[in-house]
Design a protein around this motif. Structure first.
Motif, PDB file in Angstrom:
ATOM      1  N   ILE A  66     169.381  63.801  77.443  1.00  0.00           N
ATOM      2  CA  ILE A  66     169.636  62.623  76.574  1.00  0.00           C
ATOM      3  C   ILE A  66     168.851  62.868  75.198  1.00  0.00           C
ATOM      4  CG2 ILE A  66     168.749  60.200  76.373  1.00  0.00           C
ATOM      5  CD1 ILE A  66     169.348  59.957  79.332  1.00  0.00           C
ATOM      6  N   ALA A  67     167.502  63.493  75.065  1.00  0.00           N
ATOM      7  CA  ALA A  67     167.016  63.645  73.897  1.00  0.00           C
ATOM      8  C   ALA A  67     167.618  64.632  72.949  1.00  0.00           C
ATOM      9  CB  ALA A  67     165.491  64.423  74.177  1.00  0.00           C
ATOM     10  N   GLU A  68     168.217  65.724  73.664  1.00  0.00           N
ATOM     11  CA  GLU A  68     168.976  66.503  72.672  1.00  0.00           C
ATOM     12  C   GLU A  68     170.295  65.848  72.046  1.00  0.00           C
ATOM     13  OE1 GLU A  68     169.011  70.723  73.325  1.00  0.00           O
ATOM     14  OE2 GLU A  68     171.318  70.723  73.496  1.00  0.00           O
ATOM     15  N   LEU A  69     170.902  65.121  72.828  1.00  0.00           N
ATOM     16  CA  LEU A  69     171.819  64.171  72.433  1.00  0.00           C
ATOM     17  C   LEU A  69     171.632  63.410  71.209  1.00  0.00           C
ATOM     18  CD1 LEU A  69     173.768  63.443  75.637  1.00  0.00           C
ATOM     19  CD2 LEU A  69     174.360  65.138  74.165  1.00  0.00           C
ATOM     20  N   ALA A  70     170.522  62.569  71.560  1.00  0.00           N
ATOM     21  CA  ALA A  70     169.918  61.478  70.576  1.00  0.00           C
ATOM     22  C   ALA A  70     169.674  62.061  69.301  1.00  0.00           C
ATOM     23  CB  ALA A  70     168.957  60.770  71.323  1.00  0.00           C
ATOM     24  N   ASN A  71     168.846  63.151  69.462  1.00  0.00           N
ATOM     25  CA  ASN A  71     167.926  63.705  68.368  1.00  0.00           C
ATOM     26  C   ASN A  71     168.479  64.808  67.528  1.00  0.00           C
ATOM     27  OD1 ASN A  71     166.181  62.017  68.968  1.00  0.00           O
ATOM     28  ND2 ASN A  71     164.870  63.821  70.175  1.00  0.00           N
ATOM     29  N   LYS A  72     169.712  65.661  68.090  1.00  0.00           N
ATOM     30  CA  LYS A  72     170.344  66.667  67.418  1.00  0.00           C
ATOM     31  C   LYS A  72     171.862  66.370  67.369  1.00  0.00           C
ATOM     32  CE  LYS A  72     167.075  70.393  68.847  1.00  0.00           C
ATOM     33  NZ  LYS A  72     167.099  71.543  69.259  1.00  0.00           N
ATOM     34  N   MET A  73     172.457  66.007  68.608  1.00  0.00           N
ATOM     35  CA  MET A  73     174.040  66.193  68.207  1.00  0.00           C
ATOM     36  C   MET A  73     174.390  64.750  67.546  1.00  0.00           C
ATOM     37  SD  MET A  73     176.884  65.902  71.135  1.00  0.00           S
ATOM     38  CE  MET A  73     178.704  65.991  70.804  1.00  0.00           C
TER      39      MET A  73
END
Length: 210
Positions: free
Chosen positions: A179-186
């Motif tokens: 979830i962090a990668e989706l929210a912060n990068k993607m």
């Protein structure tokens, strides 16, 4: 007192300005092209990559795992950008998938959002393998024929990502289970590519008027 105030402005203001622009530099840059000429999905007439901004995924047959990833994507990415007509989610699905399980997950998702721009294309594992390999990423498919990684494909069928990622160096795709990668990068990267096309459209319209 006035002297110290002036000195403070002279020294602190440039530092603050630098930090502001340094933190935002990625947001104002174009999203890098990682791989060109991703093959069209010629094994289906339901959806095409050309002239669409596509989030491409590979579902696999393990719905109890992938179902959570779909909900993550819906909440963190799709709901924020669903008003863009040229933005679509395309998942390639193995023929051996449990249709009842997949329908159950999609029925739950449809209660939360409009799924009209989501496409689940059932096809052979060979087609799935070939499409996945054409991305030339550093990832491999799981044993169930799918992957938690999802990919941004632009309107010219080029793979977009990051070539200077602080964690991976080259970021080919995004882990939909993180979830962090989706929210912060993607989410940030989708904003960039949508803004890129909106600016190009405005420029084209302005050129026509002139």
């Amino acid at each position: 007192m006035k002297k110290f105030l002036v000195l403070g402005v002279l020294f602190i203001l440039p530092i603050v300005a630098y930090l502001f622009f340094a933190s935002g530099i990625h947001n104002f840059a174009k999203l890098p092209i990682i791989e060109k000429d991703i093959p069209e999905l010629n094994f289906t007439n339901e959806v095409k990559l050309q002239d669409k901004i596509t989030v491409l995924g590979f579902l696999g047959t393990t719905i109890e795992r992938d179902g959570g990833d779909l909900f993550n994507l819906n909440q963190k990415i799709f709901k924020s950008f669903r008003e863009f007509n040229d933005f679509q989610f395309v998942y390639l699905v193995p023929e051996g998938i449990d249709d009842a399980e997949l329908k159950s997950v999609l029925d739950e998702m449809s209660l939360l959002t409009d799924l009209s721009n989501w496409y689940f294309i059932k096809t052979t594992q060979e087609n799935i393998n070939n499409t996945f390999e054409s991305l030339n990423s550093s990832y491999t498919l799981s044993q169930d024929g799918g992957s938690p990684y999802i990919f941004i494909i632009d309107k010219d069928r080029s793979l977009r990502g990051r070539d200077d990622d602080e964690d991976y160096g080259v970021l080919y795709g995004y882990d939909s289970s993180d979830i962090a990668e989706l929210a912060n990068k993607m989410k940030d990267d989708v904003k960039i590519i949508l803004a890129e096309y909106r600016l190009a459209l405005k420029k084209n319209n302005a050129d026509r008027k002139n």
